[in-house]
Scaffold this motif. Structure first.
Motif, PDB file in Angstrom:
ATOM      1  N   ASN A  91       4.427  36.887   4.304  1.00 51.30           N
ATOM      2  CA  ASN A  91       5.138  37.427   3.157  1.00 51.30           C
ATOM      3  C   ASN A  91       6.263  36.490   2.739  1.00 51.30           C
ATOM      4  O   ASN A  91       6.974  35.936   3.581  1.00 51.30           O
ATOM      5  CB  ASN A  91       5.722  38.800   3.492  1.00 51.30           C
ATOM      6  CG  ASN A  91       4.646  39.826   3.805  1.00 51.30           C
ATOM      7  OD1 ASN A  91       3.483  39.632   3.463  1.00 51.30           O
ATOM      8  ND2 ASN A  91       5.031  40.903   4.443  1.00 51.30           N
ATOM      9  N   SER A  93       9.160  35.858  -0.805  1.00 54.49           N
ATOM     10  CA  SER A  93       9.648  36.255  -2.126  1.00 54.49           C
ATOM     11  C   SER A  93      10.403  35.084  -2.741  1.00 54.49           C
ATOM     12  O   SER A  93      11.306  34.518  -2.113  1.00 54.49           O
ATOM     13  CB  SER A  93      10.572  37.482  -2.010  1.00 54.49           C
ATOM     14  OG  SER A  93      11.051  37.869  -3.276  1.00 54.49           O
ATOM     15  N   LYS A 102      10.782  37.303 -10.410  1.00 56.19           N
ATOM     16  CA  LYS A 102      10.528  37.207  -8.978  1.00 56.19           C
ATOM     17  C   LYS A 102       9.025  37.227  -8.731  1.00 56.19           C
ATOM     18  O   LYS A 102       8.287  37.973  -9.378  1.00 56.19           O
ATOM     19  CB  LYS A 102      11.209  38.372  -8.253  1.00 56.19           C
ATOM     20  CG  LYS A 102      11.026  38.368  -6.750  1.00 56.19           C
ATOM     21  CD  LYS A 102      11.882  39.443  -6.083  1.00 56.19           C
ATOM     22  CE  LYS A 102      11.483  40.842  -6.499  1.00 56.19           C
ATOM     23  NZ  LYS A 102      12.211  41.873  -5.728  1.00 56.19           N
ATOM     24  N   GLN A 104       6.263  37.585  -5.531  1.00 56.95           N
ATOM     25  CA  GLN A 104       6.094  37.945  -4.124  1.00 56.95           C
ATOM     26  C   GLN A 104       4.663  37.683  -3.686  1.00 56.95           C
ATOM     27  O   GLN A 104       3.719  38.018  -4.394  1.00 56.95           O
ATOM     28  CB  GLN A 104       6.422  39.425  -3.894  1.00 56.95           C
ATOM     29  CG  GLN A 104       7.887  39.758  -3.902  1.00 56.95           C
ATOM     30  CD  GLN A 104       8.144  41.200  -3.521  1.00 56.95           C
ATOM     31  OE1 GLN A 104       7.242  42.036  -3.531  1.00 56.95           O
ATOM     32  NE2 GLN A 104       9.380  41.503  -3.188  1.00 56.95           N
ATOM     33  N   ARG A 105       4.543  37.044  -2.532  1.00 59.90           N
ATOM     34  CA  ARG A 105       3.246  36.951  -1.880  1.00 59.90           C
ATOM     35  C   ARG A 105       3.292  37.897  -0.696  1.00 59.90           C
ATOM     36  O   ARG A 105       4.108  37.739   0.209  1.00 59.90           O
ATOM     37  CB  ARG A 105       2.961  35.530  -1.404  1.00 59.90           C
ATOM     38  CG  ARG A 105       1.558  35.407  -0.772  1.00 59.90           C
ATOM     39  CD  ARG A 105       1.319  34.040  -0.185  1.00 59.90           C
ATOM     40  NE  ARG A 105       2.234  33.773   0.919  1.00 59.90           N
ATOM     41  CZ  ARG A 105       2.368  32.582   1.496  1.00 59.90           C
ATOM     42  NH1 ARG A 105       1.700  31.561   1.058  1.00 59.90           N
ATOM     43  NH2 ARG A 105       3.210  32.412   2.500  1.00 59.90           N
ATOM     44  N   ALA A 106       2.445  38.908  -0.733  1.00 57.69           N
ATOM     45  CA  ALA A 106       2.431  39.919   0.320  1.00 57.69           C
ATOM     46  C   ALA A 106       1.100  39.871   1.048  1.00 57.69           C
ATOM     47  O   ALA A 106       0.046  39.723   0.424  1.00 57.69           O
ATOM     48  CB  ALA A 106       2.657  41.306  -0.269  1.00 57.69           C
TER      49      ALA A 106
END
Length: 215
Positions: A91, A93, A102, A104-106
């Motif tokens: 994860n 941000s 923003k 995000q890679r989750a």
């Protein structure tokens, strides 16, 4: 042997002047009602647009993941660190300098439990039976409900794992929590890209939807 090619249409093609019905039968176009032809054209146009959009989203997703990974690697090089293997894949941000946007890679992991979950369940039930007079009803309900299965026979992993947050001083309970931890198996993972922009009223971030239903 006659070497001439047949003029008959291929089974996989529809000859001019015909359309296939749901059973695969050839129907002359001039016998089909105009409203049915129009419906067919509308649906095919929407499907064509949807396929193009799907391809664009797939290309965007690929570019976004590559851009995030490249930036993480570049940032790490500032500290003379080289990312390897799964490093830098979790994860993260990233925000613009002004905080307006923003990304995000989750990463979401799929987990399952092996046979040790049964041992944990038995130990938990032993505890519940002994605590029946002293434990708060809401705690008992939380614990017993954790092992319930849905209609498909699947157990709610979140409920089971949440039991480990309970601070209960009982040797059997501690063994049960150890059995739960040991029984966890990661069966797969999936990464997501989520993009946000700051709310104009200053109430935090709101997602820029990539979902047709909520765009």
């Amino acid at each position: 042997m006659n070497s001439q090619k047949s003029n008959l249409p291929s089974p996989m093609t529809t000859p001019d002047g015909y359309m296939k019905d749901p059973q695969g039968r050839l129907v002359p176009i001039d016998t089909i009602k105009p409203v049915d032809l129009k419906r067919d054209a509308v649906v095919r146009q929407i499907i064509d647009d949807a396929r193009k959009l799907n391809a664009e989203i797939a290309a965007f997703r690929k570019r976004a993941f590559e851009a995030v990974e490249e930036f993480i690697a570049e940032s790490a090089r500032e500290y003379k660190v080289k990312m390897r293997g799964a490093e830098g894949k979790g994860n993260v941000s990233l925000a613009t300098f002004d905080g307006q946007y923003k990304v995000q890679r989750a990463v979401s992991e799929s987990i399952s439990f092996d046979e040790r979950l049964h041992a944990a369940k038995e130990l938990v039930h032993q505890c519940i039976n002994d605590w029946s007079d002293g434990a708060r009803p809401e705690v008992q309900a939380l614990i017993t409900g954790a092992f319930e299965v849905d209609k498909a026979g699947n157990i709610n992993t979140g409920r089971v794992l949440s039991l480990r947050k309970l601070d209960i001083d009982d040797k059997r309970w501690k063994r049960a929590m150890e059995a739960i931890s040991d029984s966890v198996t990661v069966t797969g993972s999936k990464a997501y890209i989520r993009v946000y922009e700051r709310d104009g009223e200053g109430n935090g971030y709101k997602p820029i939807s990539l979902d047709v239903a909520s765009a």
